[in-house]
Enzyme design. Structure first.
Site, mmCIF file in Angstrom:
data_model
loop_
_atom_site.group_PDB
_atom_site.id
_atom_site.type_symbol
_atom_site.label_atom_id
_atom_site.label_comp_id
_atom_site.label_asym_id
_atom_site.label_seq_id
_atom_site.Cartn_x
_atom_site.Cartn_y
_atom_site.Cartn_z
ATOM 1 N N GLY A 178 1.381 8.647 4.834
ATOM 2 C CA GLY A 178 1.588 8.590 6.285
ATOM 3 C C GLY A 178 2.923 9.184 6.708
ATOM 4 O O GLY A 178 3.004 9.896 7.716
ATOM 5 N N GLY A 187 0.825 4.124 -1.580
ATOM 6 C CA GLY A 187 0.236 5.463 -1.482
ATOM 7 C C GLY A 187 -0.107 5.834 -0.042
ATOM 8 O O GLY A 187 0.204 6.929 0.424
ATOM 9 N N ASP A 188 -0.749 4.905 0.650
ATOM 10 C CA ASP A 188 -1.075 5.150 2.051
ATOM 11 C C ASP A 188 0.179 5.370 2.889
ATOM 12 O O ASP A 188 0.225 6.243 3.755
ATOM 13 C CB ASP A 188 -1.843 3.953 2.621
ATOM 14 C CG ASP A 188 -3.253 3.857 2.073
ATOM 15 O OD1 ASP A 188 -4.114 4.612 2.525
ATOM 16 O OD2 ASP A 188 -3.484 3.023 1.180
ATOM 17 N N SER A 189 1.191 4.538 2.655
ATOM 18 C CA SER A 189 2.399 4.628 3.470
ATOM 19 C C SER A 189 3.133 5.939 3.234
ATOM 20 O O SER A 189 3.561 6.598 4.184
ATOM 21 C CB SER A 189 3.342 3.460 3.171
ATOM 22 O OG SER A 189 2.692 2.238 3.392
ATOM 23 N N SER A 206 0.844 -1.197 0.000
ATOM 24 C CA SER A 206 0.000 0.000 0.000
ATOM 25 C C SER A 206 0.878 1.246 0.000
ATOM 26 O O SER A 206 0.917 2.012 0.958
ATOM 27 C CB SER A 206 -0.922 -0.017 1.214
ATOM 28 O OG SER A 206 -0.193 -0.337 2.385
#
Lengths: 407, 407
Positions: free
Chosen positions: A179, A174-176, A172
């Site tokens: 973040g 994009g999420d990471s 993931s």
């Protein structure tokens, strides 16, 4: 117990998050010592608790994803829970959330309400597309956001080489990345708020979009397109501007990366292959020629690699000082002596699951590294501790809240 | 002019960096307002100045990569230059470097020497494998580090589906992620140093490895392997645990992502496809069944997608509320109304190249967003300004240093 070690010891963060982006951000803050209070709905809690392979019926990922956090439950749809959140916010430096844009407002937790509780709060919002604009309400699926950010188009073989679709990065990403960007922005806002002599005491807001986090990584693609109209295309296992650098399959079927993309490195590789004449071949003389003829070059290297076991290839290439490695599986990562030496693969005692392997803490501050204080806790494990310790609620009051489904 | 706006205005950073990781880190700091002084060797400077497509003979990437930085030249092999660096360090909060581990020590710029010049300096070191351990001296090629971090293995089609090698992510993902991690760590160290009432006044060191930055993103792969022995495998355009979610080729040859991986979304998609019976087909009933039969499912969706133009597909899927998008090329990104609205695609006047498209600033702080003050400058553009302004050197002294090849 909540008090950590590391540079962020003494910082308190409340997370109204779920899935990956916001919880990954707060994991980074917690790893460096922050007291992270994660708020989940009573019952099943964060969906990631059910994601991926299970150990003793629980998600192994959760052990890492929620480590160092104090997990409490509150049903944000209930006014009394909202009131408790605001009392907790008053005791926090930072709030991190990744609800859909506008949803916290609808729950009575608008920026105004949050700032009334804690005027200098740093508020980090993470979303798919950002908090404003024509597409802010679009559903924030990671794979969609990464594609909009321009990444999916580039993780593919060159046009015309295969009928297969472009590849997902496999994690993931994009999420990471969103973040980590949020963690950086939070610390920048805190520094400006708190720095002696230079701070202004003011809380700031952050608006981190998954799409934009990915888009920000595209090197020179945007200015090149703007000035020249060139649209960057995918290059498979190689690189558009250097050769040879690719993955080659060994006799035992393992992909081995070889990056011999300079004249001296290519000469070493050609010699090692027993074909020193390749380094004098006009097709491969200089990087520009090698890039132009990279298909033929990859074929020659691939034919050589296919005759050797991966371990032998690695040994030979290392001895010849040619940058190379097998494409590590997670088994290779776990066994890697450098990762082991650096504490990047470590055993953590998970109270529910027993000994678990965890990745170490990034970024590493050798003299003040933080710690994995505990593994991802069960739903509501710290509700009593937090409500009593921070808000002074009695055991009877907490039991009553629980009874009413508020926590 | 050096003084920026944004939360990091008033912070001063010296970069002894080149290539991608350290310069990307300082770009993030500069975007939020820091005064970044980038030190390059006299002559050609940072190799990235020559990388990628050229505009008027100059790298378009450079316009973005070095924006907001003050570029000065110093030949670090000369003792007099080293002395100047130490005098500059005394005026800085942070040093960021990505030389090979140990190289700054050999140049007389050891941590001890740096701390003698500025005791509370935050020192961020970025490298391929870290500053210690058995492999710290290995050459730090991005593609190698990403493979060691476990990413290359995962960016591939499932085993047995193709003879093509695993795909490179298509951008320098390892360097960029390491750069963002370093920016986060720098701000954490600065907060702990400077926060009124909570800071300890102490400078800290950071040791960020490209391999570890990537490895830290692997979700539950490590704990799953440790507890169950399962080795995560690549899944091509899809996801191992949800279906359907993949890229499907339109009639006009464009890959369109469709993420209909929930029961309600899949029902909407099946209806849109004119095959509502698919939602009742036992092969596709529930996520588990759909994952088990994802090849057949992808084939059905692919056959439908192949009959429509990408624009029509996007229109239909949006109207049906099914998350979808084409895989954006950089041309699509540049035209995207959301990116435009949010300032993520902006025109910047480059003094050398004229108007250029730049990506916006991430993370976005809406009330204090920083700015693109100027585009990547020529080699040594700010040498005189910095040596005069910060160290009080006269024009004659600077000319003499230049004459001797020191700057």
């Amino acid at each position: 117990m909540a008090e950590g070690t590391g540079p962020l010891a003494g910082l308190r963060v409340i997370e109204l998050g779920h899935f990956v982006a916001a919880p990954f951000c707060t994991r980074l803050l917690g790893d460096l010592g922050a007291d992270v209070i994660k708020v989940e709905p009573p019952g099943a809690g964060d969906p990631v608790r059910q994601w991926g392979a299970r150990v003793k019926g629980q998600s192994a990922w959760w052990s890492v994803h929620a480590r160092n956090k104090r997990c409490i439950t509150l049903d944000l749809k209930k006014p009394r829970a909202r009131e408790i959140v605001l009392r907790l916010v008053a005791r926090c430096d930072v709030l991190v959330e990744n609800f859909r844009p506008g949803q916290l407002d609808r729950l009575g937790l608008s920026e105004e309400a949050l700032r009334a509780a804690r005027p200098d709060l740093v508020i980090a919002r993470i979303s798919g597309y950002g908090q404003d604009g024509p597409q802010r309400d679009r559903a924030a699926f990671g794979v969609i956001g990464e594609a909009v950010g321009g990444l999916r188009h580039l993780t593919n073989h060159p046009p015309g080489t295969t009928e297969l679709p472009p590849v997902r990065v496999g994690i993931s990403i994009g999420d990471s990345v969103a973040g980590i960007y949020a963690a950086f922005g939070i610390m920048a806002a805190l520094w400006k708020r708190d720095a002696a002599g230079r701070g202004d005491g003011r809380g700031r807001g952050l608006d981190v979009a998954l799409t934009e986090s990915i888009f920000s990584l595209l090197e020179g693609a945007l200015p090149e397109y703007g000035a020249l109209g060139t649209v960057r295309q995918p290059t498979g296992g190689g690189i558009a501007t250097a050769a040879p650098t690719n993955a080659y399959r060994s006799r035992d079927g393992i992909w081995v990366l070889i990056a011999a993309n300079s004249d001296p490195l290519f000469r070493k590789l050609a010699t090692l292959m027993g074909q020193p004449e390749l380094a004098e071949d006009p097709r491969f003389l200089g990087n520009q020629a090698r890039v132009a003829n990279s298909a033929a070059l990859d074929e020659a290297i691939g034919a050589w690699a296919a005759r050797l076991e991966a371990a032998e290839l690695e040994r030979l290439l290392e001895a010849a000082d040619v940058p190379a490695t097998r494409a590590y599986t997670i088994a290779d990562c776990a066994a890697d002596p450098q990762f082991r030496h650096r504490g990047m693969v470590r055993q953590v005692e998970d109270a529910a699951l027993g000994p678990m392997l965890h990745p170490g803490i990034v970024p590493l501050l050798p003299d003040d590294p933080g710690a994995v204080r505990w593994a991802g806790p069960p739903v509501g494990a710290h509700t009593g501790e937090v409500l009593a310790g921070l808000l002074g609620l009695s055991a009877a009051e907490i039991a009553a809240l629980h009874q009413e489904g508020i926590c």
